[in-house]
Design a protein around this motif. Structure first.
Motif, mmCIF file in Angstrom:
data_model
loop_
_atom_site.group_PDB
_atom_site.id
_atom_site.type_symbol
_atom_site.label_atom_id
_atom_site.label_comp_id
_atom_site.label_asym_id
_atom_site.label_seq_id
_atom_site.Cartn_x
_atom_site.Cartn_y
_atom_site.Cartn_z
ATOM 1 N N UNK A 48 27.047 43.210 37.208
ATOM 2 C CA UNK A 48 27.738 42.741 36.220
ATOM 3 C C UNK A 48 28.735 41.526 36.434
ATOM 4 N N UNK A 49 28.946 41.397 37.754
ATOM 5 C CA UNK A 49 29.753 40.182 38.308
ATOM 6 C C UNK A 49 28.888 39.101 38.509
ATOM 7 N N UNK A 50 27.629 39.407 38.821
ATOM 8 C CA UNK A 50 26.680 38.329 39.140
ATOM 9 C C UNK A 50 26.310 37.661 37.991
ATOM 10 N N UNK A 51 26.283 38.426 36.647
ATOM 11 C CA UNK A 51 25.979 37.833 35.429
ATOM 12 C C UNK A 51 27.090 36.978 35.217
ATOM 13 N N UNK A 52 28.165 37.355 35.283
ATOM 14 C CA UNK A 52 29.243 36.728 34.968
ATOM 15 C C UNK A 52 29.393 35.388 35.548
ATOM 16 N N UNK A 53 29.528 35.491 37.132
ATOM 17 C CA UNK A 53 29.292 34.392 37.818
ATOM 18 C C UNK A 53 28.223 33.204 37.338
ATOM 19 N N UNK A 54 26.930 33.708 37.025
ATOM 20 C CA UNK A 54 25.792 32.759 36.719
ATOM 21 C C UNK A 54 26.154 32.111 35.292
ATOM 22 N N UNK A 55 26.861 32.950 34.400
ATOM 23 C CA UNK A 55 27.229 32.450 32.986
ATOM 24 C C UNK A 55 28.209 31.312 33.390
ATOM 25 N N UNK A 56 29.135 31.642 34.098
ATOM 26 C CA UNK A 56 30.397 30.687 34.154
ATOM 27 C C UNK A 56 29.598 29.053 34.921
ATOM 28 N N UNK A 57 28.616 29.570 36.031
ATOM 29 C CA UNK A 57 27.968 28.294 36.414
ATOM 30 C C UNK A 57 27.354 27.648 35.576
ATOM 31 N N UNK A 58 26.414 28.368 34.490
ATOM 32 C CA UNK A 58 25.989 27.451 33.639
ATOM 33 C C UNK A 58 26.803 26.584 32.558
ATOM 34 N N UNK A 59 27.806 27.365 32.414
ATOM 35 C CA UNK A 59 28.770 26.492 31.492
ATOM 36 C C UNK A 59 29.228 25.253 32.247
ATOM 37 N N UNK A 60 29.369 25.275 33.715
ATOM 38 C CA UNK A 60 29.739 23.985 34.249
ATOM 39 C C UNK A 60 28.596 23.238 34.371
ATOM 40 N N UNK A 61 27.294 23.855 34.445
ATOM 41 C CA UNK A 61 26.006 22.838 34.531
ATOM 42 C C UNK A 61 25.985 22.238 33.076
ATOM 43 N N UNK A 62 26.365 22.756 32.013
ATOM 44 C CA UNK A 62 26.309 22.229 30.806
ATOM 45 C C UNK A 62 27.275 21.058 30.506
#
Length: 235
Positions: A48-62
């Motif tokens: 779950x933590x990894x999913x959150x980290x990936x989601x945050x990284x995706x937002x930064x990329x966007x």
């Protein structure tokens, strides 16, 4: 053949010990999946933590992509304005265009800094994700090993339960006339339907028994506790 009463007390004691051991084994079997679930929950938390980290990284990329698009549009605007400089009809118009180019260039410099900041942040976040994925792999491996151990333990415990259950079935008929009392008490109270009596005191409820009850036990006759009703055997 009817057993001697002293032997009946010995059988009752063995039944008492066997039932207690069975209860302990069954409790261990019951607890094992809970322990396994706790380990599994640790793995799920990392996922779950990894999913959150990936989601945050995706937002930064966007966010970075959005700024890069704004930068390209602004650069296109500058090119258009530079083209207009060549056809400016007055110094005032020329100066207005120059000022606009300067303003957009300043905003572009700021955008470039922000884009670099976002890209750097995304790289850091990707590093964190990589570390988390390594942690997950380790936790998953540990869980798989633990699961094997728990399943092996449960299989052994179940085998022991089977052996003791068979032993109990062999012992119960040997209670003779006391069997009906035994069956009633364990049906009503489970393991607490049998109790040891030590020096005239029931170990199930710790109540002192009348002298007559203790004498009955001394001659080898199982007696029910006057207080809790447990079928007693002598220590």
């Amino acid at each position: 053949p009817t057993l001697h009463m002293a032997t009946v007390l010995e059988v009752l004691r063995e039944i008492f010990e066997t039932r207690r051991e069975l209860t302990d084994l069954r409790d261990q079997i019951k607890r094992s999946p809970l322990q396994l679930k706790a380990k599994e929950n640790e793995v799920e938390k990392i996922k779950a933590r990894i999913l959150g980290e990936k989601e945050n990284a995706k937002k930064v990329r966007v966010d970075a992509d959005s700024r890069e698009l704004s930068l390209k549009q602004a650069e296109g605007r500058i090119r258009d304005l530079k083209g207009k400089l060549n056809v400016a009809e007055s110094n005032k118009e020329y100066q207005v265009i120059q000022d606009e180019i300067k303003r957009i260039t300043g905003e572009n410099d700021k955008l470039q800094d922000e884009i670099l900041e976002k890209i750097t942040l995304e790289e850091e976040m990707r590093g964190t994700i990589k570390a988390s994925e390594a942690e997950l792999a380790s936790a998953q491996t540990e869980f798989n090993k633990y699961k094997e151990v728990v399943e092996y333990k449960i299989d052994k415990l179940k085998a022991q339960v089977g052996i003791l259950t068979d032993r109990l079935k062999q012992l119960e008929p040997e209670l003779g006339e006391a069997r009906s009392d035994y069956q009633r008490m364990v049906a009503a109270k489970g393991d607490d339907g049998i109790a040891e009596c030590v020096s005239g005191t029931c170990q199930g409820c710790f109540s002192e028994q009348p002298p007559q009850s203790w004498q009955e036990l001394l001659v080898g006759r199982p007696i029910k506790c006057r207080h809790c009703g447990a079928l007693m055997f002598k220590s």
